[in-house]
Design a protein around this motif. Structure first.
Motif, PDB file in Angstrom:
ATOM      1  N   TYR A  34       0.826  -1.200   0.000  1.00 58.43           N
ATOM      2  CA  TYR A  34       0.000   0.000   0.000  1.00 58.43           C
ATOM      3  C   TYR A  34       0.865   1.257   0.000  1.00 58.43           C
ATOM      4  O   TYR A  34       1.848   1.356   0.744  1.00 58.43           O
ATOM      5  CB  TYR A  34      -0.926   0.007   1.223  1.00 58.43           C
ATOM      6  CG  TYR A  34      -1.740   1.267   1.368  1.00 58.43           C
ATOM      7  CD1 TYR A  34      -2.835   1.496   0.546  1.00 58.43           C
ATOM      8  CD2 TYR A  34      -1.406   2.246   2.308  1.00 58.43           C
ATOM      9  CE1 TYR A  34      -3.582   2.665   0.657  1.00 58.43           C
ATOM     10  CE2 TYR A  34      -2.148   3.414   2.433  1.00 58.43           C
ATOM     11  CZ  TYR A  34      -3.235   3.606   1.599  1.00 58.43           C
ATOM     12  OH  TYR A  34      -3.977   4.760   1.714  1.00 58.43           O
ATOM     13  N   VAL A  35       0.497   2.217  -0.847  1.00 56.86           N
ATOM     14  CA  VAL A  35       1.166   3.520  -0.900  1.00 56.86           C
ATOM     15  C   VAL A  35       0.115   4.582  -0.604  1.00 56.86           C
ATOM     16  O   VAL A  35      -0.838   4.757  -1.364  1.00 56.86           O
ATOM     17  CB  VAL A  35       1.805   3.775  -2.280  1.00 56.86           C
ATOM     18  CG1 VAL A  35       2.454   5.149  -2.312  1.00 56.86           C
ATOM     19  CG2 VAL A  35       2.828   2.690  -2.611  1.00 56.86           C
ATOM     20  N   ASP A  36       0.286   5.292   0.497  1.00 57.98           N
ATOM     21  CA  ASP A  36      -0.713   6.275   0.913  1.00 57.98           C
ATOM     22  C   ASP A  36      -0.707   7.479  -0.025  1.00 57.98           C
ATOM     23  O   ASP A  36       0.348   8.008  -0.385  1.00 57.98           O
ATOM     24  CB  ASP A  36      -0.426   6.736   2.346  1.00 57.98           C
ATOM     25  CG  ASP A  36      -1.593   7.505   2.944  1.00 57.98           C
ATOM     26  OD1 ASP A  36      -2.742   7.197   2.579  1.00 57.98           O
ATOM     27  OD2 ASP A  36      -1.364   8.399   3.770  1.00 57.98           O
ATOM     28  N   SER A  37      -1.907   7.901  -0.416  1.00 57.78           N
ATOM     29  CA  SER A  37      -2.039   9.031  -1.322  1.00 57.78           C
ATOM     30  C   SER A  37      -3.390   9.694  -1.097  1.00 57.78           C
ATOM     31  O   SER A  37      -4.394   9.014  -0.897  1.00 57.78           O
ATOM     32  CB  SER A  37      -1.920   8.557  -2.782  1.00 57.78           C
ATOM     33  OG  SER A  37      -2.153   9.612  -3.677  1.00 57.78           O
ATOM     34  N   TYR A  38      -3.423  11.015  -1.138  1.00 57.54           N
ATOM     35  CA  TYR A  38      -4.689  11.736  -1.022  1.00 57.54           C
ATOM     36  C   TYR A  38      -4.508  13.158  -1.520  1.00 57.54           C
ATOM     37  O   TYR A  38      -3.389  13.674  -1.633  1.00 57.54           O
ATOM     38  CB  TYR A  38      -5.206  11.741   0.424  1.00 57.54           C
ATOM     39  CG  TYR A  38      -4.241  12.295   1.451  1.00 57.54           C
ATOM     40  CD1 TYR A  38      -4.176  13.666   1.717  1.00 57.54           C
ATOM     41  CD2 TYR A  38      -3.384  11.442   2.153  1.00 57.54           C
ATOM     42  CE1 TYR A  38      -3.290  14.174   2.659  1.00 57.54           C
ATOM     43  CE2 TYR A  38      -2.488  11.937   3.090  1.00 57.54           C
ATOM     44  CZ  TYR A  38      -2.451  13.303   3.343  1.00 57.54           C
ATOM     45  OH  TYR A  38      -1.563  13.801   4.266  1.00 57.54           O
ATOM     46  N   ILE A  39      -5.630  13.803  -1.837  1.00 54.97           N
ATOM     47  CA  ILE A  39      -5.649  15.178  -2.334  1.00 54.97           C
ATOM     48  C   ILE A  39      -6.310  16.069  -1.282  1.00 54.97           C
ATOM     49  O   ILE A  39      -7.316  15.688  -0.682  1.00 54.97           O
ATOM     50  CB  ILE A  39      -6.415  15.267  -3.670  1.00 54.97           C
ATOM     51  CG1 ILE A  39      -5.683  14.456  -4.748  1.00 54.97           C
ATOM     52  CG2 ILE A  39      -6.578  16.714  -4.129  1.00 54.97           C
ATOM     53  CD1 ILE A  39      -6.453  14.307  -6.039  1.00 54.97           C
ATOM     54  N   TYR A  40      -5.743  17.227  -1.038  1.00 60.82           N
ATOM     55  CA  TYR A  40      -6.316  18.137  -0.052  1.00 60.82           C
ATOM     56  C   TYR A  40      -6.217  19.578  -0.550  1.00 60.82           C
ATOM     57  O   TYR A  40      -5.439  19.895  -1.465  1.00 60.82           O
ATOM     58  CB  TYR A  40      -5.595  17.991   1.289  1.00 60.82           C
ATOM     59  CG  TYR A  40      -4.138  18.390   1.270  1.00 60.82           C
ATOM     60  CD1 TYR A  40      -3.738  19.679   1.615  1.00 60.82           C
ATOM     61  CD2 TYR A  40      -3.150  17.465   0.899  1.00 60.82           C
ATOM     62  CE1 TYR A  40      -2.397  20.046   1.586  1.00 60.82           C
ATOM     63  CE2 TYR A  40      -1.811  17.827   0.868  1.00 60.82           C
ATOM     64  CZ  TYR A  40      -1.439  19.113   1.210  1.00 60.82           C
ATOM     65  OH  TYR A  40      -0.118  19.487   1.170  1.00 60.82           O
ATOM     66  N   LYS A  41      -6.999  20.442   0.061  1.00 56.93           N
ATOM     67  CA  LYS A  41      -6.991  21.863  -0.289  1.00 56.93           C
ATOM     68  C   LYS A  41      -6.134  22.619   0.706  1.00 56.93           C
ATOM     69  O   LYS A  41      -6.363  22.554   1.918  1.00 56.93           O
ATOM     70  CB  LYS A  41      -8.423  22.401  -0.293  1.00 56.93           C
ATOM     71  CG  LYS A  41      -8.574  23.777  -0.920  1.00 56.93           C
ATOM     72  CD  LYS A  41     -10.052  24.152  -1.024  1.00 56.93           C
ATOM     73  CE  LYS A  41     -10.241  25.441  -1.797  1.00 56.93           C
ATOM     74  NZ  LYS A  41     -11.683  25.786  -1.946  1.00 56.93           N
ATOM     75  N   GLY A  42      -5.133  23.336   0.199  1.00 53.87           N
ATOM     76  CA  GLY A  42      -4.217  24.066   1.078  1.00 53.87           C
ATOM     77  C   GLY A  42      -4.781  25.398   1.543  1.00 53.87           C
ATOM     78  O   GLY A  42      -5.856  25.831   1.127  1.00 53.87           O
ATOM     79  N   ASP A  43      -4.049  26.047   2.421  1.00 52.83           N
ATOM     80  CA  ASP A  43      -4.466  27.353   2.938  1.00 52.83           C
ATOM     81  C   ASP A  43      -4.539  28.417   1.847  1.00 52.83           C
ATOM     82  O   ASP A  43      -5.202  29.445   2.014  1.00 52.83           O
ATOM     83  CB  ASP A  43      -3.502  27.810   4.035  1.00 52.83           C
ATOM     84  CG  ASP A  43      -3.548  26.897   5.255  1.00 52.83           C
ATOM     85  OD1 ASP A  43      -4.603  26.254   5.453  1.00 52.83           O
ATOM     86  OD2 ASP A  43      -2.541  26.814   5.975  1.00 52.83           O
ATOM     87  N   ASP A  44      -3.862  28.157   0.722  1.00 53.20           N
ATOM     88  CA  ASP A  44      -3.868  29.108  -0.395  1.00 53.20           C
ATOM     89  C   ASP A  44      -5.001  28.827  -1.384  1.00 53.20           C
ATOM     90  O   ASP A  44      -5.028  29.377  -2.484  1.00 53.20           O
ATOM     91  CB  ASP A  44      -2.528  29.071  -1.130  1.00 53.20           C
ATOM     92  CG  ASP A  44      -2.156  27.659  -1.603  1.00 53.20           C
ATOM     93  OD1 ASP A  44      -2.942  26.713  -1.331  1.00 53.20           O
ATOM     94  OD2 ASP A  44      -1.093  27.498  -2.236  1.00 53.20           O
ATOM     95  N   ASN A  45      -5.921  27.908  -0.979  1.00 62.47           N
ATOM     96  CA  ASN A  45      -7.072  27.524  -1.810  1.00 62.47           C
ATOM     97  C   ASN A  45      -6.680  26.755  -3.065  1.00 62.47           C
ATOM     98  O   ASN A  45      -7.497  26.602  -3.983  1.00 62.47           O
ATOM     99  CB  ASN A  45      -7.924  28.730  -2.205  1.00 62.47           C
ATOM    100  CG  ASN A  45      -8.742  29.267  -1.035  1.00 62.47           C
ATOM    101  OD1 ASN A  45      -9.182  28.496  -0.177  1.00 62.47           O
ATOM    102  ND2 ASN A  45      -8.938  30.576  -0.989  1.00 62.47           N
ATOM    103  N   CYS A  46      -5.462  26.268  -3.117  1.00 59.06           N
ATOM    104  CA  CYS A  46      -5.026  25.393  -4.203  1.00 59.06           C
ATOM    105  C   CYS A  46      -5.075  23.939  -3.726  1.00 59.06           C
ATOM    106  O   CYS A  46      -5.042  23.668  -2.519  1.00 59.06           O
ATOM    107  CB  CYS A  46      -3.603  25.753  -4.638  1.00 59.06           C
ATOM    108  SG  CYS A  46      -3.473  27.390  -5.401  1.00 59.06           S
TER     109      CYS A  46
END
Length: 301
Positions: A34-46
């Motif tokens: 398993y390779v952990d991966s995820y997408i999140y929104k940063g403080d800069d809204n990117c």
């Protein structure tokens, strides 16, 4: 038919929590692989993508912005997918064995078992079709057929799928099956499906596609609403000529009429859009939409 989001329920569990549970289940299943991966929104809204072992997190361009309690994900994070079975002509038998699903068995988003092939070879467990699997046409000589899909809503222990097909297996099957009918999916597909001599959707491409994940409660509301309309009116995938005609026709009227008037108009659309085999004829209907608009104004204002 295109819809817009209603105000979100702040009491819904955020999609990020749901995705954490799915990743934990995958980690328990795959162990060291398993390779952990995820997408999140940063403080800069990117939006950024975290991938274990890679630093820093990479900036990614997602298709569009989403509510704060939703999350973007790669399809690979929420599902397992497999390419189908390769078999020889000598493996085909008239009765018994396994039914091999092909692109011709997907019709209008449903499984059709009128034209089937049976084969006698041994089937690996992962290639045995299960209830709630999503079958996808992954390769075809016709570009417009690549990407068409159907959910397996029956218990059939003797189903498998051919080498030009793929299976998407996910706990979010109801929502994902609806996503695979959207422009968000088909736009990503269009960017990769015709890059070689054969029209295809590779596993690498499919797994890399972005999918917006709502809270689980919102997923159920979306599925319920879309199912209600698809049962009431015949709906075609957006990537098909009919789907394109339907979207243009309905969107051009639905925003400026009452429900009663819209129902009358839908009856007209149903008559004008009776099954037509020729794609060119279907597109000619689309290009004559100015006539429909003129007729609409004359008869219904």
């Amino acid at each position: 038919i295109q819809s817009k989001l209603v105000p979100q329920d702040p009491n819904d569990e955020p999609a990020s929590v749901l995705l954490e549970r799915i990743r934990a289940e995958k980690k328990a299943k795959l162990g060291k692989k398993y390779v952990d991966s995820y997408i999140y929104k940063g403080d800069d809204n990117c939006y950024y993508e975290h991938l274990a072992g890679r630093t820093p997190d990479e900036l990614v361009e997602v298709p569009f912005d989403i509510p704060n309690n939703w999350s973007w994900s790669r399809i690979s994070i929420i599902s397992d997918s497999y390419i189908g079975l390769t078999y020889k002509p000598t493996d085909i038998i008239p009765d018994g064995g396994y039914i091999v699903l092909r692109s011709s068995n997907i019709k209008d988003g449903k499984i059709d078992l009128n034209d089937i092939v049976r084969e006698s070879s041994s089937i690996p467990d992962k290639l045995k079709v299960r209830k709630n699997d999503i079958v996808i046409c992954a390769r075809n000589g016709s570009k417009k057929l690549v990407g068409k899909s159907a959910i397996i809503d029956i218990d059939a222990p003797n189903l498998t799928f051919g080498a030009f097909m793929a299976i998407c297996r996910t706990p979010l099957f109801a929502y994902v099956s609806k996503f695979l009918l959207t422009s968000c999916f088909f736009q990503q597909l269009a960017s990769v499906s015709g890059t070689t001599t054969i029209n295809q959707l590779t596993q690498a491409s499919f797994n890399s596609f972005f999918i917006p994940i709502p809270p689980l409660a919102e997923q159920k509301r979306i599925v319920k609403k879309s199912t209600r309309y698809s049962q009431r009116y015949k709906v075609y995938p957006l990537g098909s000529p009919r789907g394109f005609f339907y979207q243009v026709t309905i969107l051009s009227t639905i925003s400026c009429c009452s429900l009663a008037v819209f129902r009358r108009y839908m009856r007209v659309v149903s008559i004008l859009s009776c099954p037509i085999r020729s794609a060119s004829k279907e597109m000619s209907l689309y290009f004559s939409r100015k006539f429909f608009a003129k007729r609409w104004r004359k008869e219904w204002g």
